[in-house]
Scaffold this motif. Structure first.
Motif, PDB file in Angstrom:
ATOM      1  N   VAL A  82      76.393  47.844 -25.594  1.00 38.70           N
ATOM      2  CA  VAL A  82      76.921  48.602 -24.459  1.00 38.70           C
ATOM      3  C   VAL A  82      77.950  49.551 -25.064  1.00 38.70           C
ATOM      4  CG1 VAL A  82      78.157  48.534 -22.277  1.00 38.70           C
ATOM      5  CG2 VAL A  82      76.606  46.655 -22.917  1.00 38.70           C
ATOM      6  N   VAL A  83      77.577  50.790 -25.193  1.00 40.49           N
ATOM      7  CA  VAL A  83      78.437  51.745 -25.886  1.00 40.49           C
ATOM      8  C   VAL A  83      79.469  52.351 -24.945  1.00 40.49           C
ATOM      9  CG1 VAL A  83      78.477  53.936 -27.120  1.00 40.49           C
ATOM     10  CG2 VAL A  83      76.716  52.236 -27.637  1.00 40.49           C
ATOM     11  N   VAL A  84      79.027  52.732 -23.764  1.00 35.16           N
ATOM     12  CA  VAL A  84      79.949  53.360 -22.822  1.00 35.16           C
ATOM     13  C   VAL A  84      80.675  52.262 -22.057  1.00 35.16           C
ATOM     14  CG1 VAL A  84      80.131  54.859 -20.811  1.00 35.16           C
ATOM     15  CG2 VAL A  84      78.563  55.439 -22.672  1.00 35.16           C
ATOM     16  N   GLU A  85      81.967  52.286 -22.183  1.00 36.71           N
ATOM     17  CA  GLU A  85      82.805  51.245 -21.584  1.00 36.71           C
ATOM     18  C   GLU A  85      82.514  51.068 -20.102  1.00 36.71           C
ATOM     19  OE1 GLU A  85      87.356  50.517 -22.307  1.00 36.71           O
ATOM     20  OE2 GLU A  85      86.714  52.408 -23.253  1.00 36.71           O
ATOM     21  N   ASN A  86      82.532  49.826 -19.673  1.00 36.17           N
ATOM     22  CA  ASN A  86      82.347  49.469 -18.267  1.00 36.17           C
ATOM     23  C   ASN A  86      80.919  49.607 -17.770  1.00 36.17           C
ATOM     24  OD1 ASN A  86      85.069  48.820 -17.926  1.00 36.17           O
ATOM     25  ND2 ASN A  86      85.562  50.992 -17.620  1.00 36.17           N
ATOM     26  N   ARG A  87      80.015  49.976 -18.677  1.00 30.80           N
ATOM     27  CA  ARG A  87      78.627  50.001 -18.240  1.00 30.80           C
ATOM     28  C   ARG A  87      78.138  48.548 -18.164  1.00 30.80           C
ATOM     29  NH1 ARG A  87      75.677  54.568 -20.800  1.00 30.80           N
ATOM     30  NH2 ARG A  87      76.413  55.581 -18.908  1.00 30.80           N
ATOM     31  N   ALA A  88      77.317  48.261 -17.158  1.00 27.79           N
ATOM     32  CA  ALA A  88      76.921  46.872 -16.925  1.00 27.79           C
ATOM     33  C   ALA A  88      75.791  46.412 -17.843  1.00 27.79           C
ATOM     34  CB  ALA A  88      76.507  46.698 -15.476  1.00 27.79           C
ATOM     35  N   LEU A  89      74.991  47.333 -18.293  1.00 27.46           N
ATOM     36  CA  LEU A  89      73.855  46.956 -19.141  1.00 27.46           C
ATOM     37  C   LEU A  89      73.877  47.757 -20.441  1.00 27.46           C
ATOM     38  CD1 LEU A  89      70.771  46.691 -16.768  1.00 27.46           C
ATOM     39  CD2 LEU A  89      71.628  44.902 -18.269  1.00 27.46           C
ATOM     40  N   ASP A  90      73.195  47.227 -21.437  1.00 29.05           N
ATOM     41  CA  ASP A  90      73.094  47.917 -22.719  1.00 29.05           C
ATOM     42  C   ASP A  90      72.545  49.328 -22.547  1.00 29.05           C
ATOM     43  OD1 ASP A  90      69.972  47.755 -23.109  1.00 29.05           O
ATOM     44  OD2 ASP A  90      70.651  45.769 -22.473  1.00 29.05           O
ATOM     45  N   ASP A  91      73.045  50.241 -23.369  1.00 28.93           N
ATOM     46  CA  ASP A  91      72.590  51.637 -23.351  1.00 28.93           C
ATOM     47  C   ASP A  91      72.142  52.094 -24.733  1.00 28.93           C
ATOM     48  OD1 ASP A  91      75.062  51.729 -24.575  1.00 28.93           O
ATOM     49  OD2 ASP A  91      76.077  52.625 -22.845  1.00 28.93           O
ATOM     50  N   ASP A  92      72.043  51.164 -25.654  1.00 29.90           N
ATOM     51  CA  ASP A  92      71.707  51.496 -27.044  1.00 29.90           C
ATOM     52  C   ASP A  92      71.182  50.250 -27.743  1.00 29.90           C
ATOM     53  OD1 ASP A  92      72.169  53.174 -29.640  1.00 29.90           O
ATOM     54  OD2 ASP A  92      73.151  51.256 -30.019  1.00 29.90           O
TER      55      ASP A  92
END
Lengths: 376, 376, 376, 376
Positions: D218-228
């Motif tokens: 999870v690269v972008v803080e506070n995102r709930a799911l993995d993005d990478d």
């Protein structure tokens, strides 16, 4: 639709393009002068039997006789060049808007006559100069209009193909339509693809050619018309240019490219990779504009369907012309309006300039004088 | 070396190129007509004090007076165009082989005189037409020689730069050498870069231009010489071509490109990505030949230093000319021989054809006739 | 020079690179352990007879015994990996600065020992990690240092080659040096090219790897060492990455590529087209930075020789390392200084990190645990 | 159509694709769960009032009750992931063929249940894994099937996007569907785009993944799911691979790329330039296959509409899936057959493998073991 039977190529392209956005429905057709092909083609396109016609005259008569809410809204003409003028004139006379495959007519004279009829009737004529349908072509035009690259100084446009590198059987057969100037027009390569290059150059640059110096060649032995040529150009602003068109560049597919340089930078666009527009700057790094992105201007953004990285191609460019035509027509029908800066398409003006281009190129080719005035 | 002091650009390029392969050593120089610069430049290049000369006459005199095993083997002339002829003639007269930066001389007349002297003395003259030093340029020439793409039909060559998009201070100063045809020659853009394009086209195609139709422009206001132009070409084989050269294509760097189409396919080469040579075929997939690979021919393989994927560039192309010249000279000295099909470099013939190109282009530009014969 | 006889490849590359700028002269050599080759090689490089040595011990002894203004300034070691350590140590002990071909040594232990000696003596050690010599690699590093693309999030680096797609005769011969870990090190692909990828990733990103997860493969049957592998990476900043290195990617040449993404954009660089640096932006058009242009930063501009559009390549990148080393050494000798932000080259630190990378990758490959700490 | 109201994106894409070839007509729809949007959307698509439904249950009930020649032939489901399963099951139960947007379902379990129903009913299910609709993707698969590049050794597949580089307002709002695993599935990046990369790799290579090692971030803080994320792969043949998928590669659009290397050469395809397929060979020049050309195999040629140089894109690839599905369905209806080697499309098998991929990647990510078996 007039023309475009199962044995024709360009008719299918028009149908793909017209279908794509779900705003246009094929309701009737005179799809071939061969009656059997006309009927078979109509059936394979799911047309109702009573709207499969076997001649354009029959279709235009009968459709015009239908009640307004039942008859077709416009007609698309996709016959060979020499058979554009008659159905287009008749359609206009019967009150139908018209879409015509390019070149608009066989001669400049016919194009001018069509123009007069369009002005007289107030109907809409759309000429499918496909390549101006690409979103990044429109973006390039907008950038130049907005002065982003400064005053235009130089235009290079080229259209290279290789598929006529050999004399085909059809051509070598004496009766092929290419050998008959009555059917094919005065120049082979300039009529077929040179006009696209010319149209693109004027469209993007916003300039008009005023003088030219051309050289046409018949490269493949025994071919009846030129298959290669180059033209030096002078524009009304003082800019100059070079136009190259050939169909004997063995190995090339459909390689239409344009580069336009201004005082501050240059733009470059390649039809075979249409989703990138390269801007080279005098004093800063080169930029690549991409179709479908948020930083484009209105005209660039609204002539796409998919976001950046989902490539659109030739059929979408073609469909943009139909979509913009359909939106314009729909607005006309319901009394509303569209923003014609963004919702735009080529019309009879482009047809006339293209026909004049062909005639002037041929005239220059036959002259020993270096420069010939571009005259309409 | 004559010319090439610390205040000059091209001299450094020659030294990089000559140094690279460890076969050539700079032993003396008349590096500037400014005595201080000549001395300072010589010292910074680690020359012995007694071989730092302050005029080419002094250098040629004194070196010629040295014992054979002590004196220089050849001289490189990297002065401005108008100062090529005198030192070259004197060097030949004194018995030295000569390398000259292009263009060979200021006028065709001088070039012809130089040719006579070369023939008379039997000495070697090498003209540094850099771009023919690239391995894939040589490979392209070989492919066409071998008939791989069939008989050549069409040549497109272009050389676009943007660095003259603005009038520079130096130019606007009244006395700048560019304004003086005695120093700069008869055409700006064609003398500077058009000749490279012309040379490349003849070198790769193996053809010779026989007729041309040119148009030259002064695009930037107040510039004394043309900075843009285009030329339609006819070749001795019946092939035709287009040559475009401009220095006002804002955003372009040093964009020399060539495309040559034959009956079976076309080759394409870009100087800015010199390690790829694209071959497009009429009936099969496009191929990309890469420098440094094992499938190249002898001439392609032997004009590189590094294996595929280790890019070589402009300096290596330049160094190939020096390396081939040095190998030829070394063979001459020790009485052996080289394979001149592979170990080759431009000479006085290319110089003469280039000077004649400039003169004929200028003549055509001034004529209202479409075609002008290419005459020497 | 130690090593680099006529039968060796990399020695010639070093000589091209060192020669190019005219600041370095080869004055002596122990060019081979084979006495005949050493002598013949020295002669072909125009060395004086008395400075053609037949062992590195002899050379270092005798050169050290010369008066200071007669002896060599530094030594370049281009022997196989296993023969780096001994001559490097001895050279440092004798007071000579050292240039070493990468990898620095055979093991991490040796690298650390060399580091201690360098610190002890204060001499300069230059490690020829070629790829960081490219101007646009340096520009990319600078852009990231300056925060242009924001905090780095992701690093993809790959190095694909195809030349080991087949087992070569030399390898299949039992005694080949590749089969002997004493001569070749612990990993094939990671030692040979993976370290370059690793070095490039750390150099441009400015980050350090802290954990890794690797998988190595012997793809070609009967090969003694791995020829393919991939590594997942974690960096000290929290960024992550992927490193791919393979020598069995049939058809690839020397395809080193890197992409680094930050919060605002990403950079992309391809070694095979080294004169372009692509910057993709989140909200604006992609930019292409070009070598040799005026808009680059100091480090980008000063590590080139030619203006934009005159491509520089692998040898120039290599020569930048030599040129920066030579300038640093010259400044040391004459007591002046250079701007080490711009005039920089890889040294023993990079050597140690590279050796540790190999050892940790091998350790991870042998582990069933997913993550292994990167330890020195 | 179920889903795809005016406020939805992917529904419009499906309609463009289904319309394009004139073989499919939209006859009814339950276009939104919002009644007003459903009705308004139906009208804007020119649907008859009585076939604009406001729930999928209503639509399936009523259409099933129509006489066979009046009712729809198949249903397209373009709802969000979590709303695929119920309408698909019901449609199959009511006897309708089904087209589903990918991913097939929310969980592997549901996918397996759907598979059983498809086998039970004998109906056709088409999963719109768009990227396998590209003609050159099919050509690549064919080349590998035919052994052109030899046994496959290495697969690199990557799918990089940048549009999730920032946390959007919608996401930061607490209730966004992305934060709810019940609606979005177990992985963000792998569910959304990783499955496409996985599908493409298996489709072209003809191999199946058997083990994997993944790392999700999870690269972008506070995102709930993995993005990478990145995944090391082992295939059933012994080949290995790397799969990279990210949505935080700032500046990337929709950059799906695949490279597959065999013993003799490698293929390379980029979704953003889909009309070129690059083949690199071990011992001969690289080739570029182009869409629309005559030298392609049947499957490559028959999945295009336009000749070489008339670029087709994402919508045409999508339309190929619909066209092949429609041809297969039409043949089923009229009792004929199609060549399923050429007229093919993804189905429930691909759906199951994709769901299992997501579940196994998530499992591996949570494990400290390096390798996890790919299990269904």
């Amino acid at each position: 639709m007039i023309g475009g039977g199962n044995d024709a190529f360009i008719g299918a392209i028009h149908r793909h393009a017209a279908n794509m956005d779900g705003k246009i429905e094929l309701v009737c057709g005179a799809l071939s002068i061969n009656k059997d092909i006309a009927i078979e083609s109509g059936r394979s396109l799911f047309l109702p039997e009573d709207r499969i016609y076997t001649s354009f005259e029959e279709m235009l008569e009968k459709e015009a006789a239908l009640p307004e809410d039942k008859r077709m809204d416009f007609v698309t003409i996709v016959t060979p060049n020499f058979a554009h003028f008659a159905p287009a004139m008749m359609a206009l006379e019967k009150g139908f808007h018209v879409v015509i495959e390019k070149p608009i007519t066989l001669s400049l004279e016919e194009a001018i006559a069509l123009d007069q009829k369009v002005q007289e009737t107030g109907l809409i004529l759309c000429l499918t100069h496909t390549y101006t349908g690409y979103p990044l072509v429109k973006e390039a035009r907008k950038m130049i209009q907005d002065g982003k690259i400064g005053k235009v100084r130089k235009v290079y446009v080229e259209y290279t193909q290789g598929w006529l590198s050999r004399l085909t059987e059809r051509e070598s057969a004496g009766a092929a339509w290419r050998t008959d100037p009555k059917k094919s027009g005065k120049s082979g390569v300039m009529g077929d693809i040179g006009t696209h290059a010319f149209n693109l150059a004027e469209y993007i640059s916003g300039l008009e050619v005023t003088e030219l110096c051309s050289s046409l060649n018949v490269v493949v032995e025994n071919r009846a018309l030129d298959d290669d040529g180059a033209v030096l150009l002078k524009f009304n602003s003082g800019a100059t240019g070079v136009l190259m068109a050939t169909q004997i560049a063995a190995g090339e597919e459909n390689n239409l490219k344009i580069r336009i340089y201004g005082e501050l930078g240059g733009i470059e666009w390649h039809q075979q990779e249409p989703n990138s527009l390269i801007i080279k700057w005098l004093d800063k790094p080169m930029e690549t504009y991409r179709a479908g992105t948020g930083y484009l201007s209105d005209i660039g953004r609204q002539n796409t369907r998919t976001p950046g990285g989902h490539p659109e191609g030739y059929l979408e460019a073609f469909a943009n012309i139909y979509r913009n035509f359909a939106a314009t027509l729909a607005a006309r029908i319901d009394g509303s309006s569209v923003n014609s800066d963004v919702v735009e398409f080529p019309s009879v003006r482009e047809g006339i300039r293209g026909m004049a281009f062909i005639e002037n190129v041929v005239k220059s080719n036959e002259s020993t004088e270096k420069w010939v005035k571009y005259e309409i």
